[in-house]
Design a protein around this motif. Sequence first.
Motif, PDB file in Angstrom:
ATOM      1  N   ASN A 152     -52.295 -47.320  61.652  1.00 55.60           N
ATOM      2  CA  ASN A 152     -53.379 -46.287  61.720  1.00 55.60           C
ATOM      3  C   ASN A 152     -53.526 -45.989  63.313  1.00 55.60           C
ATOM      4  O   ASN A 152     -53.076 -46.471  64.379  1.00 55.60           O
ATOM      5  CB  ASN A 152     -54.606 -46.818  61.354  1.00 55.60           C
ATOM      6  N   ARG A 153     -54.354 -44.702  63.471  1.00 55.70           N
ATOM      7  CA  ARG A 153     -54.592 -44.162  64.690  1.00 55.70           C
ATOM      8  C   ARG A 153     -55.709 -44.915  65.782  1.00 55.70           C
ATOM      9  O   ARG A 153     -55.852 -44.476  66.769  1.00 55.70           O
ATOM     10  CB  ARG A 153     -54.922 -42.636  64.444  1.00 55.70           C
ATOM     11  N   ARG A 154     -56.563 -45.742  64.887  1.00 54.84           N
ATOM     12  CA  ARG A 154     -57.491 -46.388  65.629  1.00 54.84           C
ATOM     13  C   ARG A 154     -56.969 -48.024  66.061  1.00 54.84           C
ATOM     14  O   ARG A 154     -56.501 -48.466  65.298  1.00 54.84           O
ATOM     15  CB  ARG A 154     -58.582 -46.325  64.778  1.00 54.84           C
ATOM     16  N   CYS A 171     -50.135 -42.889  61.204  1.00 56.66           N
ATOM     17  CA  CYS A 171     -50.579 -42.323  59.811  1.00 56.66           C
ATOM     18  C   CYS A 171     -52.195 -42.444  59.893  1.00 56.66           C
ATOM     19  O   CYS A 171     -52.863 -43.197  60.577  1.00 56.66           O
ATOM     20  CB  CYS A 171     -50.008 -43.007  58.688  1.00 56.66           C
ATOM     21  N   SER A 172     -52.861 -41.594  59.081  1.00 57.38           N
ATOM     22  CA  SER A 172     -54.408 -41.912  58.959  1.00 57.38           C
ATOM     23  C   SER A 172     -54.606 -43.067  57.899  1.00 57.38           C
ATOM     24  O   SER A 172     -53.601 -43.356  57.124  1.00 57.38           O
ATOM     25  CB  SER A 172     -54.675 -40.442  58.528  1.00 57.38           C
ATOM     26  N   SER A 173     -55.706 -43.187  57.554  1.00 61.14           N
ATOM     27  CA  SER A 173     -56.343 -44.119  56.648  1.00 61.14           C
ATOM     28  C   SER A 173     -56.288 -43.738  55.285  1.00 61.14           C
ATOM     29  O   SER A 173     -56.289 -44.826  54.413  1.00 61.14           O
ATOM     30  CB  SER A 173     -57.400 -44.925  57.123  1.00 61.14           C
ATOM     31  N   LYS A 174     -56.299 -42.499  55.150  1.00 60.40           N
ATOM     32  CA  LYS A 174     -56.434 -41.747  53.795  1.00 60.40           C
ATOM     33  C   LYS A 174     -55.264 -40.687  53.541  1.00 60.40           C
ATOM     34  O   LYS A 174     -55.715 -40.054  52.454  1.00 60.40           O
ATOM     35  CB  LYS A 174     -57.830 -40.926  53.928  1.00 60.40           C
ATOM     36  N   GLY A 175     -54.429 -40.977  54.287  1.00 60.16           N
ATOM     37  CA  GLY A 175     -53.425 -39.605  53.907  1.00 60.16           C
ATOM     38  C   GLY A 175     -51.941 -40.266  52.861  1.00 60.16           C
ATOM     39  O   GLY A 175     -52.685 -41.087  52.253  1.00 60.16           O
ATOM     40  N   ASN A 178     -51.215 -44.050  52.894  1.00 63.20           N
ATOM     41  CA  ASN A 178     -52.105 -44.945  52.016  1.00 63.20           C
ATOM     42  C   ASN A 178     -51.853 -44.655  50.611  1.00 63.20           C
ATOM     43  O   ASN A 178     -51.644 -45.766  50.020  1.00 63.20           O
ATOM     44  CB  ASN A 178     -53.435 -44.298  52.378  1.00 63.20           C
TER      45      ASN A 178
END
Length: 210
Positions: A152-154, A171-175, A178
């Motif tokens: 993820n990005r964080r 990636c994002s956590s909800k994309g 995921n």
Amino acid sequence: MLGKTHMAVGVAAGLTIMHPHNIQELVVGTGTLVIGSVISDIDIGTSDSHKDANKIIALACLACIAVAVVESTMHLGIYGRLMRNSSLRRIVIGAAAFLVLCAFGKEQPHRSFMHSVPALLLLTGCVEIIFPLAKPYFMIGFVSHLVLDLFNRRDERLLYPLKWGWSLGLCSSKGLANRTLFSVGSAASILIFAVLLSQIYDIRQLLHFL
């Protein structure tokens, strides 16, 4: 990644790595993998995310209850093995320490203590005190969570209490990633569980239990 994705991937990874050879270990291992793979996210307890943290806690409790229900209805010998490998005193001490650590972690910023190597070691130690059989399953579930969140990005503060963290930012956590991991992980978990169950019992034994 979302909690359901962590759970799906964690269970699939844990069952593949551990390959339990008896029904006691399969049931305990699966339940422990569920807990280990989602427990890190109890630290998302801010604003609307507080509800998600409560869901994580509820899911962990449900996993424990599910194992207890299976044991009480199918008499798999899990309780007997628990008491042989542990004791009431160990269970109380281990559970109390686990809850204290989780209470502390829940109040920390997201992806800090509960997403760190110290949390992994301390919580896994608590699980070993409670039920040594569950230790490797919890560790695998927890590690799978940390690994997935690295994409993820964080940042994750893996070496908490140090301030800096790491992330790959892919990636994002909800994309899409995921959703893909959830679909693949869920299918793999169900398939692997079914295969392991078929290796432990033949069809006549399964029908007897049902």
